[in-house]
Design a protein around this motif. Structure first.
Motif, PDB file in Angstrom:
ATOM      1  N   PHE A   1      34.107  36.501  16.497  1.00 44.20           N
ATOM      2  CA  PHE A   1      34.458  37.847  16.897  1.00 44.20           C
ATOM      3  C   PHE A   1      35.388  37.593  18.134  1.00 44.20           C
ATOM      4  CE2 PHE A   1      33.878  40.760  20.417  1.00 44.20           C
ATOM      5  CZ  PHE A   1      34.221  41.878  20.000  1.00 44.20           C
ATOM      6  N   GLY A   2      35.192  36.806  19.075  1.00 43.49           N
ATOM      7  CA  GLY A   2      36.104  36.821  20.193  1.00 43.49           C
ATOM      8  C   GLY A   2      37.346  36.173  19.901  1.00 43.49           C
ATOM      9  N   ALA A   3      37.339  35.488  18.759  1.00 47.64           N
ATOM     10  CA  ALA A   3      38.823  34.859  18.402  1.00 47.64           C
ATOM     11  C   ALA A   3      39.776  35.965  17.836  1.00 47.64           C
ATOM     12  CB  ALA A   3      38.708  33.709  17.741  1.00 47.64           C
ATOM     13  N   GLY A   4      38.969  36.830  16.731  1.00 44.95           N
ATOM     14  CA  GLY A   4      39.566  37.826  16.247  1.00 44.95           C
ATOM     15  C   GLY A   4      40.049  39.035  17.160  1.00 44.95           C
ATOM     16  N   TYR A   5      39.196  39.334  18.037  1.00 45.57           N
ATOM     17  CA  TYR A   5      39.463  39.956  19.149  1.00 45.57           C
ATOM     18  C   TYR A   5      40.709  39.874  20.095  1.00 45.57           C
ATOM     19  CZ  TYR A   5      39.032  43.442  22.894  1.00 45.57           C
ATOM     20  OH  TYR A   5      39.204  44.592  23.941  1.00 45.57           O
ATOM     21  N   SER A   6      40.796  38.377  20.482  1.00 45.36           N
ATOM     22  CA  SER A   6      41.864  38.132  21.498  1.00 45.36           C
ATOM     23  C   SER A   6      43.324  37.997  20.354  1.00 45.36           C
ATOM     24  CB  SER A   6      41.302  36.631  21.846  1.00 45.36           C
ATOM     25  OG  SER A   6      40.391  36.678  22.617  1.00 45.36           O
ATOM     26  N   ALA A   7      43.096  37.591  19.256  1.00 41.94           N
ATOM     27  CA  ALA A   7      44.171  37.464  18.293  1.00 41.94           C
ATOM     28  C   ALA A   7      44.774  38.869  18.020  1.00 41.94           C
ATOM     29  CB  ALA A   7      43.863  37.006  17.060  1.00 41.94           C
ATOM     30  N   SER A   8      43.944  39.541  18.077  1.00 45.00           N
ATOM     31  CA  SER A   8      44.394  41.205  17.613  1.00 45.00           C
ATOM     32  C   SER A   8      45.243  41.457  19.023  1.00 45.00           C
ATOM     33  CB  SER A   8      43.420  42.095  17.345  1.00 45.00           C
ATOM     34  OG  SER A   8      43.651  43.356  17.525  1.00 45.00           O
ATOM     35  N   LYS A   9      44.468  41.383  20.257  1.00 46.51           N
ATOM     36  CA  LYS A   9      45.365  41.566  21.317  1.00 46.51           C
ATOM     37  C   LYS A   9      46.943  41.147  21.569  1.00 46.51           C
ATOM     38  CE  LYS A   9      42.238  44.251  24.129  1.00 46.51           C
ATOM     39  NZ  LYS A   9      42.601  45.544  24.710  1.00 46.51           N
ATOM     40  N   ILE A  10      46.972  39.914  21.156  1.00 44.87           N
ATOM     41  CA  ILE A  10      47.923  39.184  21.352  1.00 44.87           C
ATOM     42  C   ILE A  10      49.085  39.728  20.167  1.00 44.87           C
ATOM     43  CG2 ILE A  10      49.294  37.041  20.863  1.00 44.87           C
ATOM     44  CD1 ILE A  10      46.701  35.700  21.932  1.00 44.87           C
ATOM     45  N   ASN A  11      48.442  39.980  18.815  1.00 50.53           N
ATOM     46  CA  ASN A  11      49.493  40.622  17.844  1.00 50.53           C
ATOM     47  C   ASN A  11      50.008  41.804  18.288  1.00 50.53           C
ATOM     48  OD1 ASN A  11      50.609  40.155  15.433  1.00 50.53           O
ATOM     49  ND2 ASN A  11      48.939  41.491  14.277  1.00 50.53           N
ATOM     50  N   HIS A  12      49.451  42.557  18.778  1.00 47.01           N
ATOM     51  CA  HIS A  12      49.595  43.968  19.181  1.00 47.01           C
ATOM     52  C   HIS A  12      50.653  44.102  20.259  1.00 47.01           C
ATOM     53  CE1 HIS A  12      47.341  46.807  16.819  1.00 47.01           C
ATOM     54  NE2 HIS A  12      46.362  45.946  16.572  1.00 47.01           N
ATOM     55  N   LEU A  13      50.859  42.837  21.075  1.00 44.42           N
ATOM     56  CA  LEU A  13      52.034  43.001  22.007  1.00 44.42           C
ATOM     57  C   LEU A  13      53.184  43.091  21.559  1.00 44.42           C
ATOM     58  CD1 LEU A  13      50.385  40.294  24.454  1.00 44.42           C
ATOM     59  CD2 LEU A  13      50.742  42.850  24.795  1.00 44.42           C
ATOM     60  N   GLY A  14      53.221  42.522  20.018  1.00 49.68           N
ATOM     61  CA  GLY A  14      54.571  42.588  19.253  1.00 49.68           C
ATOM     62  C   GLY A  14      54.984  43.930  18.821  1.00 49.68           C
ATOM     63  N   GLY A  15      54.278  44.834  19.047  1.00 52.83           N
ATOM     64  CA  GLY A  15      54.395  46.268  18.900  1.00 52.83           C
ATOM     65  C   GLY A  15      53.499  46.874  17.607  1.00 52.83           C
ATOM     66  N   ASP A  16      53.387  48.043  17.474  1.00 54.24           N
ATOM     67  CA  ASP A  16      52.521  48.684  16.230  1.00 54.24           C
ATOM     68  C   ASP A  16      53.684  49.282  15.054  1.00 54.24           C
ATOM     69  OD1 ASP A  16      50.485  47.926  17.652  1.00 54.24           O
ATOM     70  OD2 ASP A  16      50.407  49.956  18.668  1.00 54.24           O
ATOM     71  N   VAL A  17      53.070  49.308  14.128  1.00 56.50           N
ATOM     72  CA  VAL A  17      53.769  50.029  12.888  1.00 56.50           C
ATOM     73  C   VAL A  17      54.039  51.508  13.469  1.00 56.50           C
ATOM     74  CG1 VAL A  17      53.882  50.734  10.592  1.00 56.50           C
ATOM     75  CG2 VAL A  17      53.074  48.398  11.282  1.00 56.50           C
ATOM     76  N   GLN A  18      55.072  52.158  13.336  1.00 51.18           N
ATOM     77  CA  GLN A  18      55.402  53.698  13.650  1.00 51.18           C
ATOM     78  C   GLN A  18      55.212  54.707  12.424  1.00 51.18           C
ATOM     79  OE1 GLN A  18      56.140  54.526  16.713  1.00 51.18           O
ATOM     80  NE2 GLN A  18      55.962  52.170  17.165  1.00 51.18           N
TER      81      GLN A  18
END
Length: 253
Positions: free
Chosen positions: A236-253
């Protein structure tokens, strides 16, 4: 309550869009819902961008059900981690809206669609025995709006299996490596990719694996740069942290 929100609330009362009682409830809101056996953090979504997650291990089915019902009433997405199939069945009798994923050992409920990240997350496991932790990471990442690529059973005992999947792994914005035994896979992967690597040691292994301690120490002592290590079996902790990093690249509009 912030001044701007208070002014908006008073205007809603003046325009009869909300009642005085409802306004008082919002003003007096302590930021959590007290169920006696649990205090649900109702402000966590606003503070951190993600709602509270229920850790199922150590809680009874009735306790999980009570927390989940309260969160559903708040129209919040729900993740319950570390739930056995038997306990999940008991919870689902009281809260049938929850969906159980046996491999990940998680109960889920989606009240709203998450913001979708542009990049993807690759989840790489050393062996099939690491899959339950990997799936906990994968489902967590997907619940937070990430595309996940699963690359399972590519450990160092047959390194050619990893090389066959390098294109998929290298295309990811973040890589999660899940491994038990000696935990060498994280260092190998980190030496082959430009993305940040989150290493998850698992409790898989014989005697001197010490229930994941050997893999944890190997990952902490990795000579490859760019490796961040979470706790043993903490998918869980890995998935949560990876998501935080991935969203730094921007979200789909």
């Amino acid at each position: 309550m912030e001044k701007q929100k208070l002014v908006q609330l008073l205007k809603q009362v003046a325009q009869q869009q909300t009642t005085v009682e409802q306004a008082l409830d919002q003003i007096d809101n302590p930021g959590f819902l007290d169920l006696n056996y649990a205090k649900i953090d109702t402000n966590r979504l606003k503070r951190t961008g993600a709602p509270e997650v229920i850790y199922g291990e150590g809680k009874t089915a009735n306790q999980i059900s009570g927390i989940a019902q309260a969160m559903i009433a708040q129209k919040t997405n729900i993740m319950v981690t570390r739930v056995t199939a038997k306990k999940a069945a008991e919870v689902q009798q009281q809260v049938p809206q929850l969906r159980y994923l046996a491999v990940a050992r998680m109960l889920l409920f989606k009240a709203a669609l998450p913001k979708l990240a542009v990049g993807s997350i690759a989840i790489v496991t050393a062996g099939t025995s690491d899959q339950k932790i990997a799936e906990e990471a994968a489902i967590t990442a997907e619940m937070y709006g990430n595309q996940v690529e699963r690359v399972y059973d590519v450990g160092v005992a047959g390194i050619h299996r990893l090389f066959a999947k390098l294109e998929v792994i290298r295309s990811a914005q973040v890589v999660i490596v899940v491994a038990g035994m000696e935990g060498a896979l994280a260092s190998v992967v980190a030496g082959l990719v430009s993305s940040p690597v989150i290493a998850v040691p698992t409790s898989v292994g014989y005697g001197t694996a010490f229930n994941g301690v050997a893999a944890l120490l190997t990952m902490l002592n990795s000579c490859a740069t760019g490796v961040t290590v979470v706790n043993i079996d903490n998918g869980f902790g890995a998935g949560y942290s990876a998501s935080k990093i991935n969203h730094l690249g921007g979200d789909v509009q």
